[in-house]
Design a protein around this motif. Structure first.
Motif, PDB file in Angstrom:
ATOM      1  N   LYS A   1      -3.602  -4.312   6.136  1.00  0.00           N
ATOM      2  CA  LYS A   1      -4.083  -5.469   6.508  1.00  0.00           C
ATOM      3  C   LYS A   1      -5.568  -5.867   5.822  1.00  0.00           C
ATOM      4  O   LYS A   1      -5.830  -7.036   5.161  1.00  0.00           O
ATOM      5  CB  LYS A   1      -4.340  -6.060   8.019  1.00  0.00           C
ATOM      6  N   LEU A   2      -6.442  -4.880   5.643  1.00  0.00           N
ATOM      7  CA  LEU A   2      -7.445  -4.901   5.089  1.00  0.00           C
ATOM      8  C   LEU A   2      -7.840  -4.264   3.438  1.00  0.00           C
ATOM      9  O   LEU A   2      -8.517  -5.002   2.712  1.00  0.00           O
ATOM     10  CB  LEU A   2      -8.621  -4.119   5.696  1.00  0.00           C
ATOM     11  N   CYS A   3      -6.824  -3.304   3.337  1.00  0.00           N
ATOM     12  CA  CYS A   3      -6.992  -2.645   2.057  1.00  0.00           C
ATOM     13  C   CYS A   3      -5.875  -2.813   0.916  1.00  0.00           C
ATOM     14  O   CYS A   3      -4.848  -2.754   1.500  1.00  0.00           O
ATOM     15  CB  CYS A   3      -7.048  -1.271   2.299  1.00  0.00           C
TER      16      CYS A   3
ATOM     17  N   ASP B   1     -13.943  14.004   4.517  1.00  0.00           N
ATOM     18  CA  ASP B   1     -13.800  14.847   3.423  1.00  0.00           C
ATOM     19  C   ASP B   1     -14.765  14.240   2.207  1.00  0.00           C
ATOM     20  O   ASP B   1     -15.319  14.981   1.251  1.00  0.00           O
ATOM     21  CB  ASP B   1     -12.414  14.924   2.820  1.00  0.00           C
ATOM     22  N   LEU B   2     -14.918  13.018   2.197  1.00  0.00           N
ATOM     23  CA  LEU B   2     -15.826  12.348   1.218  1.00  0.00           C
ATOM     24  C   LEU B   2     -16.758  11.191   1.810  1.00  0.00           C
ATOM     25  O   LEU B   2     -16.212  10.670   2.826  1.00  0.00           O
ATOM     26  CB  LEU B   2     -14.699  11.572   0.287  1.00  0.00           C
ATOM     27  N   VAL B   3     -17.855  11.346   1.364  1.00  0.00           N
ATOM     28  CA  VAL B   3     -18.706   9.799   1.782  1.00  0.00           C
ATOM     29  C   VAL B   3     -19.154   9.316   0.179  1.00  0.00           C
ATOM     30  O   VAL B   3     -19.452   9.841  -0.657  1.00  0.00           O
ATOM     31  CB  VAL B   3     -20.243  10.368   2.246  1.00  0.00           C
ATOM     32  N   ILE B   4     -18.871   7.959   0.062  1.00  0.00           N
ATOM     33  CA  ILE B   4     -18.748   7.290  -1.017  1.00  0.00           C
ATOM     34  C   ILE B   4     -19.750   6.257  -1.246  1.00  0.00           C
ATOM     35  O   ILE B   4     -20.255   5.817  -0.207  1.00  0.00           O
ATOM     36  CB  ILE B   4     -17.349   6.729  -1.520  1.00  0.00           C
ATOM     37  N   SER B   5     -20.007   5.765  -2.220  1.00  0.00           N
ATOM     38  CA  SER B   5     -20.926   4.599  -2.519  1.00  0.00           C
ATOM     39  C   SER B   5     -20.307   3.196  -1.934  1.00  0.00           C
ATOM     40  O   SER B   5     -19.099   3.155  -1.734  1.00  0.00           O
ATOM     41  CB  SER B   5     -21.003   4.341  -3.997  1.00  0.00           C
ATOM     42  N   SER B   6     -21.096   2.613  -1.534  1.00  0.00           N
ATOM     43  CA  SER B   6     -20.670   1.051  -0.844  1.00  0.00           C
ATOM     44  C   SER B   6     -19.848   0.364  -1.795  1.00  0.00           C
ATOM     45  O   SER B   6     -18.948  -0.352  -1.495  1.00  0.00           O
ATOM     46  CB  SER B   6     -21.892   0.392  -0.191  1.00  0.00           C
ATOM     47  N   LYS B   7     -20.218   0.221  -3.034  1.00  0.00           N
ATOM     48  CA  LYS B   7     -19.384  -0.176  -4.378  1.00  0.00           C
ATOM     49  C   LYS B   7     -18.058   0.189  -4.264  1.00  0.00           C
ATOM     50  O   LYS B   7     -16.967  -0.517  -4.023  1.00  0.00           O
ATOM     51  CB  LYS B   7     -19.893   0.011  -5.466  1.00  0.00           C
ATOM     52  N   ALA B   8     -17.751   1.532  -4.113  1.00  0.00           N
ATOM     53  CA  ALA B   8     -16.599   2.107  -4.050  1.00  0.00           C
ATOM     54  C   ALA B   8     -15.683   1.907  -2.451  1.00  0.00           C
ATOM     55  O   ALA B   8     -14.704   1.456  -2.588  1.00  0.00           O
ATOM     56  CB  ALA B   8     -16.389   3.606  -4.142  1.00  0.00           C
ATOM     57  N   PHE B   9     -16.469   1.719  -1.794  1.00  0.00           N
ATOM     58  CA  PHE B   9     -15.981   1.632  -0.285  1.00  0.00           C
ATOM     59  C   PHE B   9     -15.168   0.305  -0.265  1.00  0.00           C
ATOM     60  O   PHE B   9     -14.068  -0.089   0.389  1.00  0.00           O
ATOM     61  CB  PHE B   9     -17.034   1.570   0.873  1.00  0.00           C
ATOM     62  N   MET B  10     -16.077  -0.815  -0.890  1.00  0.00           N
ATOM     63  CA  MET B  10     -15.563  -2.266  -0.838  1.00  0.00           C
ATOM     64  C   MET B  10     -14.446  -2.507  -1.590  1.00  0.00           C
ATOM     65  O   MET B  10     -13.721  -3.278  -1.673  1.00  0.00           O
ATOM     66  CB  MET B  10     -16.888  -3.250  -1.043  1.00  0.00           C
ATOM     67  N   ALA B  11     -14.407  -1.490  -2.961  1.00  0.00           N
ATOM     68  CA  ALA B  11     -13.342  -1.559  -4.002  1.00  0.00           C
ATOM     69  C   ALA B  11     -11.981  -1.331  -3.187  1.00  0.00           C
ATOM     70  O   ALA B  11     -11.030  -1.539  -3.896  1.00  0.00           O
ATOM     71  CB  ALA B  11     -13.854  -0.904  -5.085  1.00  0.00           C
ATOM     72  N   MET B  12     -11.920  -0.489  -2.122  1.00  0.00           N
ATOM     73  CA  MET B  12     -10.545  -0.446  -1.507  1.00  0.00           C
ATOM     74  C   MET B  12      -9.974  -1.555  -0.745  1.00  0.00           C
ATOM     75  O   MET B  12      -8.874  -1.705  -0.463  1.00  0.00           O
ATOM     76  CB  MET B  12     -10.889   0.808  -0.272  1.00  0.00           C
TER      77      MET B  12
ATOM     78  N   ASN C   1      -8.369  -5.533   0.015  1.00  0.00           N
ATOM     79  CA  ASN C   1      -7.957  -6.716  -0.416  1.00  0.00           C
ATOM     80  C   ASN C   1      -8.812  -7.632  -0.837  1.00  0.00           C
ATOM     81  O   ASN C   1     -10.057  -7.699  -0.340  1.00  0.00           O
ATOM     82  CB  ASN C   1      -6.877  -7.139   0.611  1.00  0.00           C
ATOM     83  N   GLN C   2      -8.267  -8.751  -1.524  1.00  0.00           N
ATOM     84  CA  GLN C   2      -9.447  -9.608  -2.185  1.00  0.00           C
ATOM     85  C   GLN C   2     -10.083 -10.443  -0.787  1.00  0.00           C
ATOM     86  O   GLN C   2      -9.045 -10.961   0.078  1.00  0.00           O
ATOM     87  CB  GLN C   2      -8.706 -10.592  -3.129  1.00  0.00           C
ATOM     88  N   GLY C   3     -11.190 -10.259  -0.946  1.00  0.00           N
ATOM     89  CA  GLY C   3     -11.893 -11.334   0.182  1.00  0.00           C
ATOM     90  C   GLY C   3     -12.378 -10.532   1.436  1.00  0.00           C
ATOM     91  O   GLY C   3     -12.809 -10.986   2.518  1.00  0.00           O
ATOM     92  N   MET C   4     -11.695  -9.389   1.429  1.00  0.00           N
ATOM     93  CA  MET C   4     -12.009  -8.368   2.895  1.00  0.00           C
ATOM     94  C   MET C   4     -12.980  -7.409   2.580  1.00  0.00           C
ATOM     95  O   MET C   4     -12.964  -6.498   3.554  1.00  0.00           O
ATOM     96  CB  MET C   4     -10.450  -7.702   3.059  1.00  0.00           C
ATOM     97  N   ASP C   5     -13.715  -7.343   1.639  1.00  0.00           N
ATOM     98  CA  ASP C   5     -14.820  -6.119   1.377  1.00  0.00           C
ATOM     99  C   ASP C   5     -15.850  -6.033   2.492  1.00  0.00           C
ATOM    100  O   ASP C   5     -16.032  -5.176   2.597  1.00  0.00           O
ATOM    101  CB  ASP C   5     -15.325  -6.310  -0.122  1.00  0.00           C
ATOM    102  N   GLN C   6     -16.361  -7.238   2.918  1.00  0.00           N
ATOM    103  CA  GLN C   6     -17.247  -7.143   3.960  1.00  0.00           C
ATOM    104  C   GLN C   6     -16.501  -6.645   5.285  1.00  0.00           C
ATOM    105  O   GLN C   6     -17.410  -5.907   6.139  1.00  0.00           O
ATOM    106  CB  GLN C   6     -17.784  -8.504   4.383  1.00  0.00           C
ATOM    107  N   ASP C   7     -15.265  -7.116   5.523  1.00  0.00           N
ATOM    108  CA  ASP C   7     -14.597  -6.642   6.613  1.00  0.00           C
ATOM    109  C   ASP C   7     -14.478  -5.095   6.720  1.00  0.00           C
ATOM    110  O   ASP C   7     -14.655  -4.432   7.825  1.00  0.00           O
ATOM    111  CB  ASP C   7     -13.228  -7.335   6.795  1.00  0.00           C
TER     112      ASP C   7
END
Length: 258
Positions: free
Chosen positions: A81-83, A102-113, A115-121
């Motif tokens: 629903k979100l990704c 296993d991984l801690v990633i940058s916020s840019k990469a986290f939001m890139a997972m 769906n369109q318009g769902m990055d803040q969610d």
């Protein structure tokens, strides 16, 4: 000697035996890129050139005492629903001591997972369940490059780190010699992606690298890399590209297919 090299390749490659397979875990994110660009691999600000700001810190089994530095991974969160189904790609630049993810990633990469318009969610979740797998790094506009570290001093001490290491590979040994000479000196991994030696040959320098990919390994020879007047802080083109892909056997349910 041949038997020794075969054993060396077998031992070194065994640690990467299922890198391309699909793994289940959780992923957290850093609110700032600073911890990742100044991470244990030692890339500094150059890290942003490797992953376009999509960076990751990984647990020790992926960091591999620095051999995993520069590795690329594809990650997708498991909430459809979100990704998105494709997720995002990240480059490993740091060690993650927290075994809860296993991984801690940058916020840019986290939001890139998302769906369109769902990055803040997605960002509000903080930690998400994910699937991830190692993928080949692609640097179509770059050869493997050697950066001479600021701590180096010509001709007494040489410290280098490798940039734009393509394919699905790990460099597990580096030798250095004067161009045209058969007398090689080994370099040691100082930390992360940084290798050094105090036995620096004179003149222009060539390198050879032991590169492993999954269950295979080989020497790659860069015949002329550093000029005789090499300088700290400079980046030199090796003239070679690494594009090897891991050849591995995964269980049918973990074959890396999404």
């Amino acid at each position: 000697m041949a038997h020794f090299l075969c054993l060396l390749f077998l031992l070194l490659s065994s640690a990467t035996a299922c890198d391309r397979c699909l793994h289940q875990s959780k992923v957290d994110y850093f609110s700032s890129d600073a911890p990742l660009s100044s991470g244990a691999c030692g890339y500094g600000s150059l890290a942003l050139d490797l992953g376009g700001g999509r960076l990751a810190a990984a647990v020790s089994s992926l960091y591999k005492q620095g051999a995993g530095c520069g590795a690329c991974f594809q990650i997708r969160c498991k909430d459809p629903k979100l990704c998105s189904s494709t997720g995002t790609n990240v480059t490993l630049t740091d060690l993650n001591p927290n075994t809860q993810t296993d991984l801690v990633i940058s916020s840019k990469a986290f939001m890139a997972m998302a769906n369109q318009g769902m990055d803040q969610d997605v960002l509000k979740l903080g930690i998400v369940d994910v699937e991830y797998k190692r993928i080949p790094c692609q640097y179509t506009n770059h050869n493997l490059s050697v950066r001479v570290e600021d701590s180096s001093s010509n001709p007494n001490y040489l410290a280098i780190k490798l940039l734009y290491q393509g394919g699905q590979t790990e460099v597990t040994a580096i030798d250095v010699a004067q161009v045209g000479s058969p007398n090689w000196n080994f370099m040691s991994r100082n930390y992360g992606a940084v290798w050094d030696t105090s036995r620096v040959p004179t003149g222009a320098l060539q390198f050879r690298f032991v590169v492993t990919s999954g269950l295979d390994g080989k020497w790659i020879w860069a015949k002329s890399v550093l000029p005789a007047d090499w300088k700290p802080g400079q980046i030199y083109d090796s003239g070679v590209q690494i594009t090897d892909i891991a050849q591995e056997s995964c269980s049918p349910c973990d074959d890396g297919t999404w």
